[in-house]
Structures are given as structure tokens and as C-alpha cells.
Design a protein around this motif. Structure first.
Motif, mmCIF file in Angstrom:
data_model
loop_
_atom_site.group_PDB
_atom_site.id
_atom_site.type_symbol
_atom_site.label_atom_id
_atom_site.label_comp_id
_atom_site.label_asym_id
_atom_site.label_seq_id
_atom_site.Cartn_x
_atom_site.Cartn_y
_atom_site.Cartn_z
ATOM 1 N N THR A 17 39.919 61.779 13.077
ATOM 2 C CA THR A 17 39.833 60.702 12.083
ATOM 3 C C THR A 17 38.450 60.618 11.449
ATOM 4 O O THR A 17 38.241 59.821 10.540
ATOM 5 C CB THR A 17 40.150 59.339 12.719
ATOM 6 O OG1 THR A 17 39.140 59.020 13.692
ATOM 7 C CG2 THR A 17 41.526 59.355 13.370
ATOM 8 N N ALA A 18 37.499 61.438 11.928
ATOM 9 C CA ALA A 18 36.161 61.457 11.341
ATOM 10 C C ALA A 18 35.543 62.832 11.542
ATOM 11 O O ALA A 18 35.772 63.490 12.564
ATOM 12 C CB ALA A 18 35.263 60.385 11.968
ATOM 13 N N VAL A 19 34.767 63.259 10.541
ATOM 14 C CA VAL A 19 34.020 64.516 10.620
ATOM 15 C C VAL A 19 32.572 64.225 10.271
ATOM 16 O O VAL A 19 32.283 63.611 9.241
ATOM 17 C CB VAL A 19 34.592 65.581 9.659
ATOM 18 C CG1 VAL A 19 33.714 66.841 9.671
ATOM 19 C CG2 VAL A 19 36.031 65.931 10.026
ATOM 20 N N PHE A 20 31.676 64.669 11.131
ATOM 21 C CA PHE A 20 30.241 64.536 10.916
ATOM 22 C C PHE A 20 29.723 65.924 10.542
ATOM 23 O O PHE A 20 29.657 66.825 11.373
ATOM 24 C CB PHE A 20 29.572 64.032 12.198
ATOM 25 C CG PHE A 20 28.120 63.636 12.067
ATOM 26 C CD1 PHE A 20 27.431 63.741 10.862
ATOM 27 C CD2 PHE A 20 27.432 63.146 13.168
ATOM 28 C CE1 PHE A 20 26.091 63.374 10.756
ATOM 29 C CE2 PHE A 20 26.099 62.766 13.083
ATOM 30 C CZ PHE A 20 25.428 62.879 11.870
ATOM 31 N N ALA A 21 29.389 66.120 9.263
ATOM 32 C CA ALA A 21 28.882 67.399 8.768
ATOM 33 C C ALA A 21 27.350 67.345 8.762
ATOM 34 O O ALA A 21 26.762 66.442 8.158
ATOM 35 C CB ALA A 21 29.402 67.682 7.366
ATOM 36 N N LEU A 22 26.715 68.314 9.399
ATOM 37 C CA LEU A 22 25.274 68.231 9.607
ATOM 38 C C LEU A 22 24.435 68.776 8.462
ATOM 39 O O LEU A 22 23.319 69.238 8.661
ATOM 40 C CB LEU A 22 24.898 68.937 10.918
ATOM 41 C CG LEU A 22 25.406 68.239 12.187
ATOM 42 C CD1 LEU A 22 24.884 68.936 13.435
ATOM 43 C CD2 LEU A 22 25.026 66.762 12.203
ATOM 44 N N SER A 23 24.982 68.729 7.246
ATOM 45 C CA SER A 23 24.171 68.955 6.050
ATOM 46 C C SER A 23 24.922 68.373 4.866
ATOM 47 O O SER A 23 26.157 68.267 4.883
ATOM 48 C CB SER A 23 23.877 70.441 5.811
ATOM 49 O OG SER A 23 24.945 71.079 5.135
#
Length: 341
Positions: A235-241
Motif C-alpha cells: 500500500t506504500a512505496v518509499f523510493a530513495l531518489s
């Protein structure tokens, strides 16, 4: 060949005054500056920075080396570098060094020959090879990456920033949070950010789901596919750029998933690209332009030593935009009609 004395004669000032104007120093009026600049334009005078470097053992040049990690990130840091350098009468020479800083030693040897006043390295660690190539007499500082045990740097605390970002998604009610990380070989940035994510997930007793891109836009769609193959119900994606973040938003929408209704997306960096997607990307902000300004100040004002750890940790902050929202109930499957039965 036009000399500084020719400019002084036409402008009606001393050669020393022309030198101060050319080098952006103080000690003259606006009218004097105008006369000198008019004379320079009239005569086509070009300062001989190499000759001046031989006399002073330093030219009014700052070198900046930018590995291809994020064009947007490097561009915003460069804006700060150029603004701070211009105020002080310095020019900036930019070298693109490729993945892994492959060409950095060659650029550094050139800057050493040119007697640069200092060198700023963007998103890359200062290695012993680089230090040898530049020599011990020219200050060198790294920006947007840090290792307090080895080299002078200006950066945020990447681990804490990623921890805060993950905690934000958890506070929104998300429990299935995927991490789209960067190059796994990037120990000083990517590994630190993964530690922050893993710490926040562990504290909340949540299972981590991680896939890797290379921080650039084109790497995100296949990495997202890998992430969804590991957990299709994220339900969530943390993209590191902030180059991968917009790509995640676009790819999710292409797959028929609404952002943020079905999946929230959080980015990292707060470059301009974070707002060039719909919905605009929530992100962890680094003070990128300020990093560039401070790097110049430390090279030219603070007398930054060429060796020894002199880290400075700058603050980060969370910027909430349209790509993140509290978790919402899953959409029910549409009823099947008789023809589908």
C-alpha cells in the motif's frame, strides 16, 4: 595583446583597481566598476588565470566533479555552488565523472595542474586515489554523501532521514511498505538509507520488502515490478531518489493503481522533478542548494584542511504533497454479471 595596464589606462584607474574588479574583490565604487567593465569590453581583455596562478599559486577556479547519480540532484547543488562562487569572484569548472567516479582522478590531476582553489565532489566518496591525484595543497570536500571517519563532507543523516520517511508512512496507517532502494554498492548513502527503513519497520514489527534500482528514472519500472512480485498488496512505496519516485507514480498508474488511493509513494531529495509528476511527489528534502553554497564557503573562507574528517550534518525535512495519504480500505472486486458467470 591587451594587458591589465591597457584596461587601467582606458578606465582611468590603477592596474590594482582593475585587478580587484576582475577578481570580484571590494574597494571601488559602482562607477569605477562600470568604467573598468566598459574598458574590458572595449579592448576585449581576457584575464590570464594561468599566469596569475603561477604568481599566486592559486587560480580563481573551483572544480566540481559530479558522478552520474542524479542529474537533478547535481544540478541543484551546482546552482548553490555557482551562486556562492560568483559572489566571491570565482569561476566553476564542472566534470561529469561517470558511474563510480571512474574519471575523477584524471579530472583532479587537471585541476591540480590548473592550481584550482578547491574541489567539490558531488555524491561520491573521497578516495585515497583521488587525494593523491589532487595533491595535499588543494582543499577537497564532498557534498550529499558522508563518512565522518575518513573525509570532510556536507550531508544530511541519510539513515535518520529514511527512518523518518518510513515512520511517516507507518503513521498514515500503512503496514505493507516496499522500499525501492538505489545501487546496493553505494555503502555510504544507499546502505545508510536502508538501515533507516529497516529500523523503522522492525520497531513497528512489520516485514520489509526491498528491491533495487540505480537511483535513475529508467531503473524504477523493472525494480517496481520486482517489488510487486515480492508483495502484490503493497500500500506504500518509499523510493530513495526523486528520479525513481516519479517513475514509480507513472508505472503504478500504468498498471491501473491509483496514487495515493491504492498506493502511496514517497520520494527522497526534493529536487524539482518531484513536482513534475501528477500527483506531486511527497518527499524527504535535502537542502541541496545550501549544500553547494556551504561547500564553497568552507573551501574559500574556513580554510578547510585537505585531509582529516570534518563532517557537517545538515537538517532534512518531510514535504507532504499529493502522492501520500492515509491508508484507505481496499476497493471491492466489481460484481460479476451473469454473462461472466
Amino acid at each position: 595583446m591587451t594587458t591589465i595596464r591597457d584596461v587601467a589606462r582606458v578606465a582611468g584607474v590603477s592596474p590594482a583597481t582593475v585587478s580587484r574588479v576582475v577578481n570580484g574583490l571590494i574597494g571601488y565604487s559602482a562607477e569605477t566598476q562600470r568604467r573598468v567593465e566598459d574598458a574590458i569590453a572595449q579592448l576585449g581583455y581576457e584575464p590570464d588565470t594561468l599566469a596569475r596562478g603561477l604568481r599566486t599559486k592559486q587560480t580563481a577556479v573551483i572544480g566540481v566533479l559530479a558522478p552520474v547519480v542524479s542529474d537533478a540532484l547535481a544540478s541543484e547543488i551546482m546552482s548553490g555552488v555557482e551562486a556562492a562562487a560568483r559572489v566571491r569572484g570565482y569561476s566553476v569548472m564542472l566534470g561529469r565523472t561517470g558511474p563510480g567516479s571512474t574519471f575523477a582522478p584524471g579530472y583532479l590531476r587537471t585541476l591540480r595542474t590548473y592550481r584550482a582553489a578547491g574541489v567539490i565532489l558531488i555524491s561520491a566518496a573521497i578516495t585515497p586515489e583521488m587525494r593523491r591525484a589532487l595533491g595535499s595543497g588543494i582543499p577537497l570536500v564532498s557534498v550529499a554523501i558522508r563518512d565522518g571517519q575518513r573525509f570532510p563532507s556536507l550531508a544530511i543523516d541519510d539513515e535518520v532521514a529514511a527512518y523518518d520517511g518510513t515512520r511517516h508512512l507507518i503513521a498514515l496507517g500503512h503496514r505493507r511498505i516496499g522500499l525501492l532502494a538505489g545501487d546496493p554498492d553505494s555503502v555510504l548513502v544507499n546502505t545508510a538509507r536502508k538501515r533507516g527503513y529497516l529500523r523503522a519497520m522492525s520497531e513497528a514489527a512489520l516485514a520489509p520488502v526491498i528491491a533495487h534500482g540505480n537511483s535513475l528514472y529508467d531503473s524504477a519500472p523493472p525494480a517496481l515490478a520486482d517489488l510487486l512480485a515480492r508483495d502484490a498488496g503493497l500500500t506504500a512505496v518509499f523510493a530513495l531518489s526523486d528520479e525513481m519516485g516519479p517513475a514509480v507514480v507513472n508505472e503504478l498508474q500504468r498498471r491501473g493503481r491509483r496514487v495515493p488511493d491504492d498506493v502511496s509513494v514517497l520520494g527522497f531529495d526534493n529536487t524539482r522533478t518531484s513536482q513534475h509528476v501528477h500527483p506531486a511527489l511527497s518527499t524527504i528534502a535535502q537542502p541541496l542548494e545550501r549544500m553547494g553554497e556551504l561547500a564553497v564557503e568552507r573551501l574559500l573562507t574556513d580554510g578547510l584542511p585537505s585531509t582529516g574528517p570534518v563532517p557537517r550534518i545538515l537538517p532534512h525535512r518531510l514535504i507532504e504533497r499529493g502522492s501520500t495519504a492515509p491508508i484507505r480500505p481496499a476497493r471491492p472486486n466489481p460484481p460479476r454479471n451473469k454473462e461472466q458467470s
